[in-house]
Design an enzyme around this catalytic site. Sequence first.
Site: not given
Ligand code: IVH
Length: 668
Positions: A112, A114, A116, A224, A405, A408
């Site tokens: 999946e 990640k 941001d 997620y 500046c 001016c």
């Molecule tokens: S799973 C116990 N899945 O990344 C694991 N986290 O570094 C729970 N995040 O605190 C997190 N995308 O805020 C998970 N597909 C994803 C994510 C994700 C972003 C963030 C989340 C987490 C941080 C972990």
Amino acid sequence: MKNPGARVIELRKAINEHNHKYYVENSPEISDYDYDMLVKELEKLEQEHPELYDPLSPTQRVGSDLSKGFEQVPHIYPMLSLSNTYSIDDVDSWVRRVREALPGQDVKIVGEMKFDGSGISLIYEHGRLVRAVTRGDGEKGDVVTDNVKTIGSIPLELRGEGWPERFEIRGEIVMPWESFDRLNAERAFNEEPLFANPRNACSGTLKLLNPAEVRRRGLDAYFYYLLGEELPFDNHYDNMMAARSWGFKVSDAMTLMDSLEEVDRYINHWDTARRQLPVATDGLVFKVNSLRQQLNLGFTAKSPRWAVAYKFPAERALTRLRFVSFDVGRMGIITPVANLEPVLLSGTIVKRASLHNEDIMTTLDIHEHDMLYVEKGGEIIPKITGVDVAAREGGAEPVRFVSHCPACGTRLVRVEGEAAWVCPNKYGCPPQIIGRVEHFVGRRMMNIDGIGEETAAALYEAGYVTRYSDLYSLTVDQLLTIEGFAQRSAERVLAGIEASKQVPFERVVYALSIPFVGETTAKKIARAVGDIDTLMSLPAEQLEAIEDVGPRIAQSIIEYFQAPVNRENIERLREAGVRLAVEQQSTEGHTDLLQGKTFVISGVFDLHSRDEYKDLIERNGGKNVGSISKKTDYVLAGANMGPAKLEKAGKLGIPIIDENEFLRMIGR
Ligand code: IVH
């Protein structure tokens, strides 16, 4: 008429469905206008029947101006982080380790994105959102339910079936690039500090005490992770698909995989494909699918052994500095900018990168013609992160911040306690004057179309507009001497200037460019003082009694009105007929010209906003309703009126009038 309780339930259900179609599925089924009408009808019924109040009604998403601050609560399950890797090899060895720890078992992996943004935990009970909590320190977080409720894609009440009576769902609140770009453009325009990336913008937004502003900024959320005692399936993937059917936004990128090859392909694909996504991602996450296997693998102190994050490498390029220029903003703030040999970075060509201020420039120790590292990892604004000192030319001088500046020639002054240098020649420095005119005409200020940066500069250079009040004596002939203007476009600008005289006082205060007075503060000040003369004469202590006004803003207001040029500007605005007081809610302008007449407003208008037309109908004794029926007397139609409405009005033989006809009816 239908039982209001039943209609309210019907409306809430319909609006929730349309929200889902719009925000989650990206395929709205009705026009914005028809949607607004449903919401208006619901709002009206809820107002008339306070006993039907429900904090999770879709009308409660709008957010008020006030929030009580954030209560902290412990998480039911601690919010852990993920272990990070930066290479495909590391991900491969994680897959092997997992398989070794589960001998003889079939191990499926879910890949999946990640996301941001800011991690969020939502608690649902009986299908209703009860609480939204930020990650905080992992053990406890802030309750931000009111802010989260403003996010259209988050279901307040679940759809579908099969959800546990009580569960937690985790996800990421994100600020889509589109919202991020809009917010930063606005901040640049207001000379407010920019957010470096959507993550910062997102966490800053979630912590705002003003849910209405949170809503305006356009956040979104992806989910997620499902937690609870009675989850529908024994594996992560199916649980997430179930969550999707309950109304949560679950990324289409979520993929179930069997082999290492698939994992590697997934990484290679998303490494570039992620640039097409509407939101920022900083990597991928791989999770063991089976919940039983997850349990067997367990956790280390900080993170689960059943998941790993692969982080995308930050994109960096090396390029030569051509020269450092110094931009002068509307408030006189000087920003150093590195002008670079064009270089390709994350799919865009970078030619300029902000060096922000003198401190940052000095820390980097940039010399003439240096080779500079430019980075974009997650950040939309390219950043200079370092210098390749080895490549420095012999005898190259360090780049110094200017003392005067560049526009001016005035000696710069440093703002006390800040890193910024400012040109103090507020009323004689061209970019500052032009910047103020540009701000004055902005859409959220006086809303005068057709004058952008270039026109403002050309009008200044021609000597026609050397302060914003000059706009009110501008002529068509003058405009015709400016490149790009013809009779019609010039007339349109003048019509816009004329119409700006009706802009409410709140926006006039914002348009004046009083340092530190942003849009919200301007509104509060305007409402508190009532008119410009009061504002110009209030002493500091009384100014500070206004909400949001502290000593710095009070001082800034006083200084602003001490300057003769500003007092003159105000007098000229007054002569031109610009609104310099809040509108009285008096009986003034009230007639019974439309007594007993019922109107439906549809489409978009040129001369007044829809709300203004609504107000005009009511002031003249008429009634404004949401949908066309036999009882409707007129349809006030603007551009883009929906075809269904047109047809209905035609069938019922209801006259359709345009805004000019309407204004004639009320003698305007
Ligand atoms: S799973 C116990 N899945 O990344 C694991 N986290 O570094 C729970 N995040 O605190 C997190 N995308 O805020 C998970 N597909 C994803 C994510 C994700 C972003 C963030 C989340 C987490 C941080 C972990």
